[in-house]
Design an enzyme around this catalytic site. Structure first.
Site, PDB file in Angstrom:
ATOM      1  N   ARG A  21       5.864 -18.377  -1.814  1.00  0.00           N
ATOM      2  CA  ARG A  21       6.297 -17.355  -0.854  1.00  0.00           C
ATOM      3  C   ARG A  21       6.970 -16.171  -1.511  1.00  0.00           C
ATOM      4  O   ARG A  21       7.510 -16.270  -2.604  1.00  0.00           O
ATOM      5  CB  ARG A  21       7.323 -17.983   0.108  1.00  0.00           C
ATOM      6  CG  ARG A  21       6.819 -19.179   0.902  1.00  0.00           C
ATOM      7  CD  ARG A  21       6.014 -18.762   2.073  1.00  0.00           C
ATOM      8  NE  ARG A  21       5.509 -19.887   2.849  1.00  0.00           N
ATOM      9  CZ  ARG A  21       5.350 -19.853   4.165  1.00  0.00           C
ATOM     10  NH1 ARG A  21       5.662 -18.779   4.864  1.00  0.00           N
ATOM     11  NH2 ARG A  21       4.847 -20.895   4.800  1.00  0.00           N
ATOM     12  N   CYS A  33      -2.436 -18.138   8.445  1.00  0.00           N
ATOM     13  CA  CYS A  33      -3.743 -17.705   8.970  1.00  0.00           C
ATOM     14  C   CYS A  33      -3.833 -16.183   9.037  1.00  0.00           C
ATOM     15  O   CYS A  33      -4.645 -15.637   9.782  1.00  0.00           O
ATOM     16  CB  CYS A  33      -3.988 -18.282  10.357  1.00  0.00           C
ATOM     17  SG  CYS A  33      -4.413 -20.014  10.331  1.00  0.00           S
ATOM     18  N   HIS A  85       5.695 -17.903  18.174  1.00  0.00           N
ATOM     19  CA  HIS A  85       5.277 -17.795  16.772  1.00  0.00           C
ATOM     20  C   HIS A  85       4.255 -16.657  16.679  1.00  0.00           C
ATOM     21  O   HIS A  85       3.052 -16.903  16.564  1.00  0.00           O
ATOM     22  CB  HIS A  85       4.656 -19.133  16.347  1.00  0.00           C
ATOM     23  CG  HIS A  85       4.445 -19.279  14.875  1.00  0.00           C
ATOM     24  ND1 HIS A  85       3.560 -20.203  14.347  1.00  0.00           N
ATOM     25  CD2 HIS A  85       4.995 -18.646  13.812  1.00  0.00           C
ATOM     26  CE1 HIS A  85       3.579 -20.124  13.041  1.00  0.00           C
ATOM     27  NE2 HIS A  85       4.443 -19.194  12.683  1.00  0.00           N
ATOM     28  N   TYR A 101      14.135 -25.714   0.996  1.00  0.00           N
ATOM     29  CA  TYR A 101      13.032 -24.753   1.025  1.00  0.00           C
ATOM     30  C   TYR A 101      12.670 -24.255   2.419  1.00  0.00           C
ATOM     31  O   TYR A 101      12.611 -25.039   3.371  1.00  0.00           O
ATOM     32  CB  TYR A 101      11.794 -25.410   0.394  1.00  0.00           C
ATOM     33  CG  TYR A 101      10.680 -24.429   0.087  1.00  0.00           C
ATOM     34  CD1 TYR A 101      10.956 -23.225  -0.551  1.00  0.00           C
ATOM     35  CD2 TYR A 101       9.368 -24.701   0.430  1.00  0.00           C
ATOM     36  CE1 TYR A 101       9.950 -22.326  -0.841  1.00  0.00           C
ATOM     37  CE2 TYR A 101       8.343 -23.811   0.142  1.00  0.00           C
ATOM     38  CZ  TYR A 101       8.649 -22.616  -0.492  1.00  0.00           C
ATOM     39  OH  TYR A 101       7.652 -21.730  -0.784  1.00  0.00           O
ATOM     40  N   SER A 139       0.420 -21.048  11.004  1.00  0.00           N
ATOM     41  CA  SER A 139       0.963 -20.676   9.698  1.00  0.00           C
ATOM     42  C   SER A 139      -0.161 -20.445   8.693  1.00  0.00           C
ATOM     43  O   SER A 139      -1.145 -21.192   8.675  1.00  0.00           O
ATOM     44  CB  SER A 139       1.849 -21.814   9.177  1.00  0.00           C
ATOM     45  OG  SER A 139       2.768 -22.182  10.164  1.00  0.00           O
ATOM     46  N   ARG A 169       7.341 -27.075   4.738  1.00  0.00           N
ATOM     47  CA  ARG A 169       8.024 -27.673   5.885  1.00  0.00           C
ATOM     48  C   ARG A 169       7.615 -29.134   6.005  1.00  0.00           C
ATOM     49  O   ARG A 169       6.484 -29.502   5.718  1.00  0.00           O
ATOM     50  CB  ARG A 169       7.630 -26.947   7.176  1.00  0.00           C
ATOM     51  CG  ARG A 169       8.273 -25.592   7.343  1.00  0.00           C
ATOM     52  CD  ARG A 169       7.940 -24.996   8.688  1.00  0.00           C
ATOM     53  NE  ARG A 169       6.573 -24.533   8.781  1.00  0.00           N
ATOM     54  CZ  ARG A 169       5.576 -25.183   9.334  1.00  0.00           C
ATOM     55  NH1 ARG A 169       5.781 -26.368   9.887  1.00  0.00           N
ATOM     56  NH2 ARG A 169       4.358 -24.698   9.357  1.00  0.00           N
ATOM     57  N   ASP A 207       6.069 -12.774  12.103  1.00  0.00           N
ATOM     58  CA  ASP A 207       6.082 -14.227  12.309  1.00  0.00           C
ATOM     59  C   ASP A 207       6.605 -14.674  13.674  1.00  0.00           C
ATOM     60  O   ASP A 207       6.113 -15.653  14.211  1.00  0.00           O
ATOM     61  CB  ASP A 207       6.926 -14.887  11.207  1.00  0.00           C
ATOM     62  CG  ASP A 207       6.668 -16.388  11.093  1.00  0.00           C
ATOM     63  OD1 ASP A 207       5.494 -16.796  11.173  1.00  0.00           O
ATOM     64  OD2 ASP A 207       7.628 -17.158  10.939  1.00  0.00           O
ATOM     65  N   LYS A 231      12.490 -21.024  11.783  1.00  0.00           N
ATOM     66  CA  LYS A 231      11.756 -21.912  12.688  1.00  0.00           C
ATOM     67  C   LYS A 231      12.721 -22.699  13.577  1.00  0.00           C
ATOM     68  O   LYS A 231      12.462 -22.905  14.768  1.00  0.00           O
ATOM     69  CB  LYS A 231      10.892 -22.877  11.886  1.00  0.00           C
ATOM     70  CG  LYS A 231       9.939 -22.192  10.928  1.00  0.00           C
ATOM     71  CD  LYS A 231       8.984 -21.296  11.658  1.00  0.00           C
ATOM     72  CE  LYS A 231       7.986 -20.661  10.696  1.00  0.00           C
ATOM     73  NZ  LYS A 231       7.057 -19.759  11.379  1.00  0.00           N
TER      74      LYS A 231
HETATM   75  C1  OXD Z   1       5.319 -20.982   8.740  1.00  0.00           C
HETATM   76  C2  OXD Z   1       6.143 -19.904   8.164  1.00  0.00           C
HETATM   77  O1  OXD Z   1       5.193 -22.043   8.131  1.00  0.00           O
HETATM   78  O2  OXD Z   1       6.163 -18.816   8.738  1.00  0.00           O
HETATM   79  O3  OXD Z   1       4.774 -20.764   9.828  1.00  0.00           O
HETATM   80  O4  OXD Z   1       6.825 -20.124   7.151  1.00  0.00           O
HETATM   81 MN    MN Z   2       5.227 -18.895  10.670  1.00  0.00          MN
END
Ligand code: OXD
Ligand code: MN
Length: 656
Positions: free
Chosen positions: A437, A319, A295, A266, A317, A117, A342, A275
């Site tokens: 991913r 974690c 989130h 991406y 993100s 991102r 998520d 998001k």
């Molecule tokens: C993030 C995701 O970056 O879930 O939080 O992709």
């Molecule tokens: Mn996320």
């Protein structure tokens, strides 16, 4: 027409923003003197029925086509056949390759300039800057989102979006965030020139004809996405992955419910349901309608007595949200089931109970670190129907990433995400990109919760905040009450990860794990959270803070984590049950000695004192850092209640 981004036909005082896409397409048509009728755009192929579309969707598709000038339009029906077609197209274009070791799994390798991102290029567009971000103070750089004026967006669109799909197909993706037809769900339509985005949206959302039927002629979030590489190409693609990283921009207009994203193919930059819609635009809708778009993972946990509760948890993100959401408990008799990993949309039902849905339909999880040790359930989930991006591949047709060293046959060779054959650890470079991913259907998760698609959502008993805190922050504590809990969420900090473009292991403020995803002024967001107390006469979920990542002086983790985190969840269940398992401390309620189940860990020499130690100097510094952050970043928009809670924390720490 105008270039102001505002309607000229507005009434006194409150100018309303018109659709920026409508306006831009009209301006484009006028300036290029192109015929406005869609029929005049030469469409080489036309799949799906444009005429069958209801007027609002049709208008959006037509306007997007006028502006972007694709050579074909494909209205997606969401069928398996269509998915195969898109996979085929990508394979032919060299964007993906099959992974024969598994069933219908694929590997995509992106341009190395398009891997995460791009927070610095992500903007909320409002007339008033203060609607979007608090005014930073004392010359500080604002870190709580980026603002753009409607005028600047109009200019950006003119420069970047006009004719951006020349020579390409524009796919029309109708999608539902949340089960189709649930009162908690919302609908979006994304037009995109990327088949990778279409295939990923097919997994990550409910997509296709059923969504158009549910939508009728209702309103929807308009999403326009382009990789920004019209044909013929001006420069060669890298890895056959079209993108324009230098000119990438991701924009959101809450007032008109529009998302316009250019230049990146991406993840969160291009799968606009995730998001951009579910969090950024979602949080602005939630504010207006009185609910929460967060989130957060959602899990169900059943204890040995058969009592089941649902927990939502916000971690930044990368974690471990996916790991916790799919945990295999190490304590006998416990069962964890996954609702989502998520995002949570949470709303009070008619009885005043906060209920949550997972608006997504798949998992877009970080691959490195996922293994049969850390997340056996995810490893089983991804064995079929999965698109992997930027992982490494093995010579026997499988995938590899950091963490899978013990899980691949000895005799295979590895090709890194950059295409280096015969990759070896000695190269000193990771085999998989740290933000690589898997994109996999949630429904094939072996422990998906039976209620994961319940249109009513699941009742939430506890909310967890947490992050990577190597020092000072205890394994678990409970907030004294809702207000204190909101302050704990606001004060969240965590080590930076690779999910965005940040570098290094600095501790970053990441309030509510939402810093990159706030759709509006964080001060107003806090006010909204505080207002939840007045929206129900039922008890609100209890709030907790967890930290699996505390380290000793040698830099080793002092808590085993993963399946053993069930011990922490068990303590949370005790507290939710009203059990007297806690005792007050300066930071919140800590477990009473022996209330944390440690059976089975006897041989691991876990230093509970260290896990719960509250070093005075650390906490004094923590309060100073948070205070500085609130003052500089939130300033006058910080609700008094939060400032008061921080003062109370400061006083309690004084007595440590
Ligand atoms: C993030 C995701 O970056 O879930 O939080 O992709
Ligand atoms: Mn996320």
């Amino acid at each position: 027409m105008v270039s102001s981004g505002l309607t000229s036909a507005n009434t006194v005082g409150c100018a309303q923003l018109t659709s920026v896409i409508t306006e831009a397409s009209q301006m484009f048509a006028e300036s290029t003197k192109k015929d406005l009728s869609l029929e005049k755009i030469s469409l080489k192929a036309f799949q799906g029925m444009l005429v069958g579309l209801k007027p609002k969707v049709r208008k959006f598709v037509e306007e997007s086509a006028r502006l972007c000038q694709p050579s074909a339009i494909h209205i997606c029906d969401g069928s398996d056949r269509e998915m195969r077609h898109h996979l085929n197209i990508m394979q032919q274009a060299g964007m993906i390759e099959p992974l024969p070791k598994y069933n219908n799994c694929w590997l995509a390798r992106t341009d190395p300039g398009d891997v995460a991102r791009v927070e610095s290029k992500t903007f909320m567009v409002t007339k008033d800057r203060r609607e979007t971000i608090p005014l930073p103070k004392d010359g500080a750089k604002g870190l709580l989102g980026n603002w753009m004026s409607p005028d600047d967006l109009t200019k950006a669109i003119q420069i970047k979006i006009s004719s951006c799909m020349t020579g390409r197909t524009m796919y029309v993706v109708p999608y539902s965030m949340g089960p189709v037809g649930s009162p908690l769900s919302k609908i979006g339509v994304e037009v995109t020139d990327s088949p990778y985005v279409v295939a990923s949206m097919r997994t990550m959302t409910r997509m296709g004809e059923s969504v158009l039927d549910a939508l009728g002629d209702g309103d929807f979030v308009k999403c326009l996405h382009s990789v920004g590489c019209p044909l013929p190409l001006k420069k060669n693609l890298v890895n056959n992955w079209p993108c324009d990283p230098e000119r990438t921009i991701v924009t959101h207009v809450p007032e008109t419910k529009e998302i316009i994203s250019f230049g990146s193919g991406y993840g969160g930059n291009s799968l606009l349901g995730k998001k951009c819609f579910a969090l950024r635009i979602g949080s602005t809708i939630a504010k207006k309608e009185g609910w929460l778009a967060e989130h957060m993972l959602i899990l169900g946990i059943t204890n040995p007595k058969g009592v089941k509760k649902y927990i939502a948890a916000a971690f930044p993100s990368a974690c471990g949200k996916t790991n916790l959401a799919m945990m295999t408990p190490s304590l006998p008799g416990y069962k964890v089931e996954c609702v989502g990993d998520d995002i949570a949309w949470m709303k009070f039902d008619e009885d005043g109970i906060l209920r949550a849905i997972n608006p997504e339909n798949g998992f877009f999880g970080v691959a490195p670190g996922t293994s049969t040790h850390t997340n056996p359930v995810a490893m089983k989930t991804v064995l079929s129907n999965t698109i992997f991006t930027n992982v490494a591949k093995t010579s026997d047709g499988g995938v590899f990433w950091e963490g899978l060293e013990k899980e691949i046959p000895n005799n295979v060779t590895i090709t890194s995400w950059l295409g280096e054959t015969d990759w070896s650890k000695e190269s000193g470079k990771p085999a998989a990109h740290p933000n690589s991913r898997f994109c996999t259907p949630a429904g094939q998760c072996p422990i998906i919760d039976p209620a994961w698609e319940d249109p009513k959502g699941v009742p939430i008993s506890a909310i967890l905040f947490g992050g990577r805190r190597p020092e000072g922050v205890p394994l678990i504590y409970e907030a004294f009450n809702w207000r204190h809990g909101v302050m704990v969420g606001a004060a969240m900090r965590s080590e930076a990860t690779a999910a965005a473009e940040h570098k290094g292991k600095v501790i970053m403020h990441d309030p509510f794990a939402m810093r990159p995803f706030f759709g509006y002024n964080f001060g107003h967001y806090l006010q909204h959270w505080l207002s939840m107390e007045h929206r129900t006469d039922k008890p609100l979920p209890q709030i907790f803070h967890v930290n699996w990542f505390r380290k000793d002086e040698k830099g080793r983790f002092i808590w085993p984590g993963f399946g053993d985190n069930v011990r922490v969840l068990d303590w949370i269940l005790q507290r939710v049950d009203g059990n007297d398992a806690g005792e007050e401390s300066a930071v919140g309620i800590l477990p009473r000695p022996s209330s944390l189940k440690m059976d089975g860990l006897e041989n691991q020499n876990i230093d509970l004192d260290e896990l719960f130690r509250l070093p005075k100097d650390f906490w004094q510094q923590e309060v100073r850092d948070i205070e500085k952050y609130f003052t500089e970043q939130v300033g006058d928009d910080l609700p008094n209640e939060i400032a008061e809670e921080l003062k109370k924390l400061d006083k309690r720490i004084e007595k440590l």
